[in-house]
Design a protein around this motif. Structure first.
Motif, short mmCIF file in Angstrom:
data_model
loop_
_atom_site.label_atom_id
_atom_site.label_comp_id
_atom_site.label_asym_id
_atom_site.label_seq_id
_atom_site.Cartn_x
_atom_site.Cartn_y
_atom_site.Cartn_z
N MET A 27 44.52 -24.39 20.19
CA MET A 27 44.72 -23.77 18.88
C MET A 27 43.38 -23.27 18.33
O MET A 27 42.44 -24.04 18.23
N ASN A 28 43.32 -22.00 18.02
CA ASN A 28 42.08 -21.40 17.54
C ASN A 28 42.04 -21.46 16.02
O ASN A 28 42.45 -20.53 15.32
N TYR A 29 41.51 -22.60 15.52
CA TYR A 29 41.47 -22.82 14.08
C TYR A 29 40.04 -22.84 13.54
O TYR A 29 39.79 -23.39 12.47
N GLN A 30 39.13 -22.20 14.23
CA GLN A 30 37.74 -22.25 13.79
C GLN A 30 37.53 -21.56 12.45
O GLN A 30 36.69 -21.98 11.64
N ASP A 31 38.31 -20.52 12.16
CA ASP A 31 38.16 -19.81 10.88
C ASP A 31 38.70 -20.63 9.70
O ASP A 31 38.45 -20.28 8.54
N HIS A 32 39.42 -21.69 9.99
CA HIS A 32 39.93 -22.54 8.92
C HIS A 32 38.80 -23.11 8.08
O HIS A 32 38.97 -23.47 6.92
N GLU A 33 37.61 -23.19 8.69
CA GLU A 33 36.45 -23.75 8.00
C GLU A 33 36.11 -22.96 6.74
O GLU A 33 35.52 -23.51 5.81
N TYR A 34 36.47 -21.68 6.69
CA TYR A 34 36.23 -20.89 5.49
C TYR A 34 36.89 -21.53 4.26
O TYR A 34 36.37 -21.45 3.15
N MET A 35 38.03 -22.16 4.48
CA MET A 35 38.77 -22.77 3.37
C MET A 35 38.46 -24.26 3.24
O MET A 35 38.56 -24.82 2.15
N VAL A 36 38.12 -24.89 4.36
CA VAL A 36 37.89 -26.33 4.34
C VAL A 36 36.51 -26.69 3.80
O VAL A 36 36.35 -27.67 3.07
N GLN A 37 35.51 -25.87 4.12
CA GLN A 37 34.14 -26.18 3.71
C GLN A 37 33.99 -26.38 2.20
O GLN A 37 33.34 -27.33 1.76
N PRO A 38 34.58 -25.53 1.36
CA PRO A 38 34.45 -25.76 -0.09
C PRO A 38 35.11 -27.05 -0.57
O PRO A 38 34.82 -27.50 -1.68
N ALA A 39 35.99 -27.62 0.25
CA ALA A 39 36.69 -28.85 -0.14
C ALA A 39 35.94 -30.11 0.24
O ALA A 39 36.30 -31.21 -0.20
N ARG A 40 34.91 -29.99 1.05
CA ARG A 40 34.26 -31.18 1.61
C ARG A 40 33.47 -31.99 0.58
O ARG A 40 33.35 -33.21 0.71
N SER A 41 32.95 -31.36 -0.43
CA SER A 41 32.11 -32.07 -1.39
C SER A 41 32.88 -33.14 -2.17
O SER A 41 32.33 -34.20 -2.51
N TYR A 42 34.14 -32.86 -2.45
CA TYR A 42 34.97 -33.81 -3.21
C TYR A 42 36.30 -33.98 -2.47
O TYR A 42 37.35 -33.60 -2.96
N ALA A 43 36.20 -34.59 -1.28
CA ALA A 43 37.36 -34.68 -0.40
C ALA A 43 38.04 -36.05 -0.44
O ALA A 43 38.91 -36.32 0.40
N GLN A 44 37.66 -36.89 -1.40
CA GLN A 44 38.30 -38.21 -1.46
C GLN A 44 39.81 -38.06 -1.64
O GLN A 44 40.28 -37.21 -2.40
N LEU A 45 40.55 -38.91 -0.93
CA LEU A 45 41.99 -38.81 -0.94
C LEU A 45 42.57 -39.01 -2.33
O LEU A 45 43.53 -38.33 -2.72
N TRP A 46 41.97 -39.89 -3.12
CA TRP A 46 42.50 -40.13 -4.47
C TRP A 46 42.36 -38.89 -5.34
O TRP A 46 43.23 -38.61 -6.18
N ALA A 76 45.42 -21.59 8.87
CA ALA A 76 44.34 -22.17 9.65
C ALA A 76 43.78 -21.17 10.65
O ALA A 76 42.56 -21.15 10.91
N ARG A 77 44.63 -20.35 11.19
CA ARG A 77 44.19 -19.38 12.19
C ARG A 77 43.37 -18.26 11.54
O ARG A 77 42.38 -17.79 12.11
#
Length: 296
Positions: free
Chosen positions: A1-20, A226-227
């Motif tokens: 699965m070629n999901y490398q471009d998904h990082e465009y959307m995931v990266q901004p979420a990493r700073s506050y990624a706590q599940l709660w 994701a693609r």
């Protein structure tokens, strides 16, 4: 699965990624949505004085009206507002981070929309079997329908974009920032999306089939997001699917008020089951076509 471009959307979420934060953001977003939607409906009623439209908006048994259907569609701007407020408060993310790179999103939206429109035209030309009790009947005068169509198109775009922003833009990206497995960040939002379509009062015995169909669509939209690394393809597919089902040929119900034609049955009737295999095949073929359209 070629999901490398998904990082465009995931990266901004990493700073506050706590599940709660993600769970609270989802709940808070819908709470704000509910409050804003009630204000929206009250304002619509006060300005229009159209009690019949309010009834068709809230009661699946009421006769659908153009104003009621349009009010329902445009009320989804409150859903977008709710999740944006929650995202800003809990994740320090703005609306653009939920959409993906804007130029990529716009280009992918138009590319996928064009491919799916061509596919839809081809499919509509194919002869499809239907019983004598399933022939669509004209619902609106053609002239009135044409006047309402531009407003309805905007309304459907608002409705479908809102759902994609919540489930793929927010929930999927936040879960992907916390969990590496696609089984979590694809399946969990899709199941929740499916369960949001749980409506026994509208779908009756067909409820769980509708939930399953919506869940499948959620998985397909998650894959495209994701693609592509943006919401363009998912919004395009969701938009065209709903546009046809709401403005051209609709089943009986609250969303049939702006349809040119309607089937003589609703979501709770047994006849709807005969259309599910066709709808399933159309969605799968559309998904494969969309994947080809965004291949880089």
């Amino acid at each position: 699965m070629n999901y490398q471009d998904h990082e465009y959307m995931v990266q901004p979420a990493r700073s506050y990624a706590q599940l709660w934060r993600t769970l609270l953001g989802f709940v808070l977003g819908f709470a704000i949505y509910a409050i804003l939607a009630m204000m929206f409906v009250a304002l619509f009623g006060a300005l229009s004085g159209d009690i019949e439209s309010l009834l068709s908006f809230a009661d699946p048994e009421a006769q659908a009206t153009p104003a009621g259907t349009l009010m329902m569609l445009f009320s989804f701007v409150c859903m977008t507002g709710g999740i944006v407020i929650a995202t800003l408060a809990l994740h320090r993310r703005g609306l653009l981070s939920l959409l993906g790179p804007f130029r990529m999103m716009a280009a992918d939206f138009l590319r996928v929309l064009g491919v799916l429109m061509l596919l839809s035209i081809v499919l509509l030309m194919l002869p499809l079997p239907s019983g004598p009790d399933e022939t669509p009947v004209q619902n609106l005068d053609t002239g009135l329908w044409l006047k309402l169509l531009p407003i309805a198109i905007l309304g459907v775009l608002i409705q479908t974009s809102a759902e994609e922003i919540v489930f793929r833009g927010y929930l999927q990206s936040q879960l992907a920032a916390r969990f590496a497995s696609p089984l979590i960040w694809m399946i969990v939002p899709s199941v929740i999306f499916g369960l949001m379509h749980f409506s026994p009062e509208m779908a009756g015995d067909n409820t769980w089939f509708i939930v399953g169909w919506a869940t499948l669509f959620g998985v397909i939209a998650a894959d495209l997001t994701a693609r592509a690394g943006n919401l363009g393809p998912a919004i395009a597919m969701h938009f065209l699917n709903n546009l046809i089902a709401i403005t051209f040929i609709s089943t009986q119900g609250p969303l049939s008020g702006v349809a040119l034609y309607t089937y003589p049955f609703g979501m709770a009737d047994a006849e709807i089951m005969a259309h599910l295999p066709q709808d399933f095949a159309t969605i799968v073929v559309g998904w494969l076509a969309a994947r080809v359209a965004i291949s880089r």
